[in-house]
Design an enzyme around this catalytic site. Structure first.
Site, mmCIF file in Angstrom:
data_model
loop_
_atom_site.group_PDB
_atom_site.id
_atom_site.type_symbol
_atom_site.label_atom_id
_atom_site.label_comp_id
_atom_site.label_asym_id
_atom_site.label_seq_id
_atom_site.Cartn_x
_atom_site.Cartn_y
_atom_site.Cartn_z
ATOM 1 C CB SER A 95 6.687 3.133 1.719
ATOM 2 O OG SER A 95 5.805 3.218 0.624
ATOM 3 C CG HIS A 100 -0.918 6.643 0.119
ATOM 4 N ND1 HIS A 100 -0.058 7.120 1.072
ATOM 5 C CD2 HIS A 100 -0.618 5.329 -0.023
ATOM 6 C CE1 HIS A 100 0.730 6.151 1.484
ATOM 7 N NE2 HIS A 100 0.406 5.041 0.837
HETATM 8 P P1 AMP Z 1 2.289 2.614 1.027
HETATM 9 O O1 AMP Z 1 3.220 1.454 1.108
HETATM 10 O O2 AMP Z 1 0.900 2.312 1.499
HETATM 11 O O3 AMP Z 1 2.866 3.846 1.689
HETATM 12 O O4 AMP Z 1 2.115 2.942 -0.499
HETATM 13 C C1 AMP Z 1 2.905 3.842 -1.198
HETATM 14 C C2 AMP Z 1 2.715 3.545 -2.648
HETATM 15 O O5 AMP Z 1 3.212 4.626 -3.405
HETATM 16 C C3 AMP Z 1 3.426 2.289 -3.139
HETATM 17 O O6 AMP Z 1 2.472 1.373 -3.641
HETATM 18 C C4 AMP Z 1 4.375 2.816 -4.235
HETATM 19 O O7 AMP Z 1 4.482 1.934 -5.316
HETATM 20 C C5 AMP Z 1 3.708 4.123 -4.616
HETATM 21 N N1 AMP Z 1 4.564 5.151 -5.154
HETATM 22 C C6 AMP Z 1 5.746 5.579 -4.665
HETATM 23 N N2 AMP Z 1 6.227 6.586 -5.414
HETATM 24 C C7 AMP Z 1 5.313 6.806 -6.388
HETATM 25 C C8 AMP Z 1 5.232 7.728 -7.484
HETATM 26 N N3 AMP Z 1 6.188 8.637 -7.722
HETATM 27 N N4 AMP Z 1 4.150 7.669 -8.300
HETATM 28 C C9 AMP Z 1 3.185 6.757 -8.068
HETATM 29 N N5 AMP Z 1 3.201 5.872 -7.058
HETATM 30 C C10 AMP Z 1 4.247 5.897 -6.228
#
Ligand code: AMP
Length: 114
Positions: A95, A100
């Site tokens: 997302s 990451h």
């Molecule tokens: P992914 O689905 O692998 O792209 O993971 C993205 C992650 O980023 C998700 O687990 C979200 O909860 C996390 N996330 C989104 N915005 C933030 C933020 N501002 N600070 C920390 N984590 C975030």
């Protein structure tokens, strides 16, 4: 990459609960934790996903893993074990388009994952 959420965390324009950093990587708590310890470790350099990692990134994934080791040590869960996850693309429900590493631990994790 001024529109990238995680680049904004790197440059400090969006706050995050930062837990550790190294020369090339930053670690902060995930806002929607899926485990007692859920940290994201990102390169400070913008790389869109693991699918974009190339030799000219100079071992950046090593940097992510080594910072994850340090974080899990500091969190007191390194010996018990933890999970490292890299989501790539829509089928993996990625997302945020900035590489990451999810670092999850602090409880027994299901396998296979859902
Ligand atoms: P992914 O689905 O692998 O792209 O993971 C993205 C992650 O980023 C998700 O687990 C979200 O909860 C996390 N996330 C989104 N915005 C933030 C933020 N501002 N600070 C920390 N984590 C975030």
């Amino acid at each position: 990459m001024s529109e990238c959420l995680f680049c904004k965390i790197v440059d400090g324009t969006i706050p995050a609960a930062i837990v550790a950093e190294s020369e090339r990587a930053l670690a902060f708590y995930d806002v929607a934790p899926q485990a007692p310890v859920h940290v994201l470790v990102i390169p400070k350099e913008h790389i869109t996903s693991a699918d974009e990692v190339a030799s000219d990134h100079g071992g950046v994934v090593d940097d992510l893993i080594m910072l994850a080791q340090r974080v899990m040590d500091d969190e007191g869960v390194r010996q018990q074990g933890y999970r490292l996850v890299l989501n790539v693309g829509p089928d993996a429900q990625m997302s945020v388009a900035h590489l990451h590493l999810h670092v999850l631990g602090g409880r027994r994790l299901e396998w296979p994952p859902g």
